[in-house]
Design an enzyme around this catalytic site. Structure first.
Site, short mmCIF file in Angstrom:
data_model
loop_
_atom_site.label_atom_id
_atom_site.label_comp_id
_atom_site.label_asym_id
_atom_site.label_seq_id
_atom_site.Cartn_x
_atom_site.Cartn_y
_atom_site.Cartn_z
N ASP A 19 -2.71 -8.22 11.38
CA ASP A 19 -4.03 -8.46 10.99
C ASP A 19 -4.60 -9.55 11.82
O ASP A 19 -5.81 -9.92 11.80
CB ASP A 19 -4.13 -8.98 9.47
CG ASP A 19 -3.83 -7.75 8.60
OD1 ASP A 19 -4.15 -6.58 9.07
OD2 ASP A 19 -2.79 -7.86 7.77
N HIS A 58 -2.19 -8.83 1.56
CA HIS A 58 -1.92 -7.55 2.54
C HIS A 58 -3.15 -6.94 3.31
O HIS A 58 -3.46 -8.02 3.95
CB HIS A 58 -1.67 -6.44 1.53
CG HIS A 58 -1.00 -5.17 1.91
ND1 HIS A 58 -0.28 -5.14 3.28
CD2 HIS A 58 -0.89 -4.08 1.66
CE1 HIS A 58 0.32 -3.89 3.16
NE2 HIS A 58 -0.12 -2.99 2.11
N SER A 102 0.74 -0.96 0.16
CA SER A 102 0.02 0.00 -0.05
C SER A 102 0.90 1.34 -0.01
O SER A 102 0.75 2.32 -0.73
CB SER A 102 -1.00 -0.14 1.19
OG SER A 102 -0.35 -0.31 2.51
N ARG A 148 2.67 -4.69 16.55
CA ARG A 148 1.25 -4.04 16.42
C ARG A 148 0.43 -5.19 16.95
O ARG A 148 -0.68 -4.78 17.03
CB ARG A 148 1.12 -3.50 14.93
CG ARG A 148 1.97 -2.42 14.41
CD ARG A 148 1.90 -2.33 12.96
NE ARG A 148 2.35 -3.38 12.10
CZ ARG A 148 2.20 -3.70 10.91
NH1 ARG A 148 1.78 -2.55 10.29
NH2 ARG A 148 2.44 -4.59 10.42
N HIS A 189 5.24 -12.79 7.34
CA HIS A 189 5.53 -11.36 6.92
C HIS A 189 6.56 -11.22 5.98
O HIS A 189 7.49 -11.96 6.06
CB HIS A 189 5.91 -10.47 8.37
CG HIS A 189 5.89 -8.78 8.05
ND1 HIS A 189 6.87 -8.39 7.51
CD2 HIS A 189 4.70 -8.07 8.36
CE1 HIS A 189 6.25 -6.94 7.42
NE2 HIS A 189 5.28 -6.86 8.01
N1 CMX Z 1 0.43 -19.76 5.93
C1 CMX Z 1 0.96 -20.66 4.93
N2 CMX Z 1 2.25 -20.51 4.39
C2 CMX Z 1 2.79 -19.24 4.41
C3 CMX Z 1 2.28 -18.21 5.23
C4 CMX Z 1 1.33 -18.45 6.17
N3 CMX Z 1 0.86 -17.48 6.76
N4 CMX Z 1 3.32 -17.33 5.03
C5 CMX Z 1 4.09 -17.48 4.11
N5 CMX Z 1 3.83 -18.87 3.75
C6 CMX Z 1 4.66 -19.52 2.54
C7 CMX Z 1 4.44 -18.66 1.44
O1 CMX Z 1 3.22 -19.03 0.62
C8 CMX Z 1 5.50 -19.23 0.60
O2 CMX Z 1 4.92 -20.66 -0.01
P1 CMX Z 1 5.62 -20.97 -1.49
O3 CMX Z 1 7.25 -21.11 -1.46
O4 CMX Z 1 4.75 -22.13 -1.77
O5 CMX Z 1 5.21 -19.84 -2.29
C9 CMX Z 1 6.42 -19.48 1.37
O6 CMX Z 1 5.75 -19.64 2.78
C10 CMX Z 1 7.83 -18.46 1.69
O7 CMX Z 1 7.12 -17.08 1.94
P2 CMX Z 1 7.68 -16.00 2.74
O8 CMX Z 1 8.97 -15.76 1.95
O9 CMX Z 1 7.79 -16.59 3.98
O10 CMX Z 1 6.52 -14.93 2.78
P3 CMX Z 1 6.32 -13.70 1.49
O11 CMX Z 1 7.42 -12.71 1.87
O12 CMX Z 1 6.59 -14.29 0.22
O13 CMX Z 1 4.85 -13.25 1.72
C11 CMX Z 1 2.93 -12.59 3.34
C12 CMX Z 1 4.53 -12.63 2.96
C13 CMX Z 1 2.51 -11.91 4.40
C14 CMX Z 1 2.23 -12.47 1.83
C15 CMX Z 1 2.64 -14.26 3.70
O14 CMX Z 1 3.42 -14.49 4.81
C16 CMX Z 1 1.21 -14.64 3.79
O15 CMX Z 1 0.61 -14.97 2.80
N6 CMX Z 1 0.69 -14.43 5.06
C17 CMX Z 1 -0.62 -14.62 5.01
C18 CMX Z 1 -1.49 -13.47 4.51
C19 CMX Z 1 -1.15 -12.23 5.72
O16 CMX Z 1 -1.30 -12.48 6.75
N7 CMX Z 1 -1.09 -11.18 5.08
C20 CMX Z 1 -0.67 -9.86 5.89
C21 CMX Z 1 0.53 -9.33 5.95
C22 CMX Z 1 0.58 -8.09 6.80
C23 CMX Z 1 -0.31 -7.02 5.98
O17 CMX Z 1 0.31 -6.66 5.06
O18 CMX Z 1 -1.25 -6.49 6.25
#
Ligand code: CMX
Length: 410
Positions: free
Chosen positions: A348, A246, A216, A302, A293
């Protein structure tokens, strides 16, 4: 010029030579190296953006005080906060056509779509756009950006609460109370008694700023770098926030919890049952919303602030008990699964519990609340972007062929 604007002007004059010196004398100094993994992996962690607006004091009770802090880096006195509260109050009145735009949306529109559109529609109010057309000197651009920012931020609680009233309260709405600060007025507009005023202040403050690289913030900065006005930039920022990886994750957390709750028939699951729900979600190829994250590698502070608030005010709330259990259960499972780099909760994971407890149970609306808070941080950044004359953002893209050559594969 009002107090905050004067002070900001001083800060800008002090800061500009620092940037000029860095560019002129140190422009070739290497800050970070770029790997193929980073290029393909969404530039995760690549040091390629600047912001000086990233630390905040969550003890500051008024949102307006936080805005002062973000803009100047100084904790305001009570009088300085009052001045900003007055500035915001004076700018609260929302143009009539915005209500008509909101009313015109077809049923089942997501509140984030309506929120983003309402903000974008106010582009016609922009002083910045008018001054730009008239030929403003770039050294002065931050001033109309400042005016636009205050004008927009002051109106967001009214716009958001009107969307809420239209979607979930048969259009029954409240008039803004001119005696209240932003957080308290939002609680009043939402028809929620205390301590929802504190919940609103806490929510807006902790969601306001989170460095510049999150989607964002980056979307707002990117669009703003074209010299688009605040309305276009914040609308773009809201669209970035609306994605489930996000900001929408706070809605997804509640959707996921409700699903667990339905399956449990309102009973609190045992730890073993909760573990099974988590594994079922992962095995279905879904993420656990509210966990992980892109940059943090520990429990999001937070999250902890909201958790402390829950422990103090609603320790026996059934939904909090679910979330509390998830805090115990999810990190070891994500560690065992071995994919997520950060197994800990982000902000979140807690947001929805607080909102639900105080009667805002329409979880589609949660990202709008996030959007109000985030706008405060992005607006502060955009004012500084214009003050420091940051240029159009335009990274270079390369092809897979080129990457393979760089990697020595071809
Ligand atoms: N549950 C399951 N798997 C997860 C996970 C979770 N909460 N968080 C990361 N992973 C997985 C990823 O999908 C990725 O899988 P692949 O290798 O199969 O693609 C792997 O772990 C590595 O990911 P990462 O490097 O740890 O995380 P990213 O930097 O790519 O993504 C985020 C970060 C936040 C998008 C991810 O942790 C996620 O999808 N979390 C759940 C959604 C969420 O809570 N988003 C809000 C974040 C805060 C905000 O911006 O508001």
């Amino acid at each position: 010029m009002a107090g905050l604007k004067d002070k900001l002007n001083d800060k800008i004059q002090q800061h500009r030579p620092r940037i000029q010196k860095l560019v002129k004398d140190y422009g070739d100094v290497v800050v970070d190296k770029v790997t193929i993994g980073q290029i393909i992996g969404g530039m995760r962690g690549l040091k390629s953006l600047v912001t000086d607006i990233s630390y905040l004091d969550p003890k500051m009770p008024f949102v307006e005080g936080l805005f002062y802090l973000l803009l100047t880096g100084d904790i305001p006195t009570e009088n300085e906060v009052s001045d900003v509260v007055d500035e915001f109050r004076r700018r609260r009145i929302v143009p009539r056509y915005i209500y008509e735009v909101i009313d015109a949306f077809p049923c089942c529109s997501h509140p984030m779509t309506i929120f983003s559109s309402a903000i974008l529609t106010m582009h016609r109010e922009s002083f910045f756009a008018k001054k730009y057309t008239a030929g403003i000197n770039k050294m002065d651009m931050w001033e109309p950006m400042y005016e636009d920012s205050l004008n927009l931020l002051a109106k967001l609680p009214e716009i958001a609460s009107y969307i809420y009233a239209k979607l979930y309260r048969d259009g029954k709405r409240m008039q803004s109370n001119p005696n209240l600060d932003m957080g308290a007025d939002f609680a009043h507009l939402m028809m929620k008694p205390a301590p929802y005023d504190d919940v609103a202040r806490l929510h807006f403050i902790i969601h306001s700023d989170h460095e510049s690289g999150n989607v964002s913030a980056h979307a707002g900065h990117l669009v703003g770098s074209t010299l688009a006005d605040i309305y276009m930039s914040i609308s773009a920022m809201i669209n970035g926030l609306a994605g489930p990886l996000h900001g929408l994750a706070n809605q997804e957390v509640l959707r996921w919890l409700q699903d667990v709750r339905d399956k449990m028939g309102d009973e609190i699951p045992t730890e073993a049952e909760m573990k099974q729900f988590v594994w079922d979600t992962l095995n279905a190829g879904h993420v656990i919303p509210g966990y992980g994250h892109a940059v943090l590698r520990k429990t999001d502070p937070r999250y902890s602030i909201q958790r402390d608030f829950c422990l103090k005010h609603l320790p026996n709330d059934p939904l909090f008990k679910y979330v509390d259990m998830l805090y115990k259960v999810v990190p070891p499972i994500l560690k065992e699964q071995g994919k997520a780099k950060n197994p800990w909760p982000n902000l979140d994971a807690q947001t929805g519990v607080l909102q639900w407890h105080y009667g805002v149970t329409e979880y589609d609306f949660y990202t709008v609340l996030f959007g109000i808070g985030r706008s405060i941080g992005i607006a502060a950044n955009l004012i500084w972007d214009r003050a420091l004359l940051y240029p159009l953002e335009r990274p270079k893209s390369i092809t897979t062929d080129m990457l393979e050559k760089i990697a020595g594969i071809k």
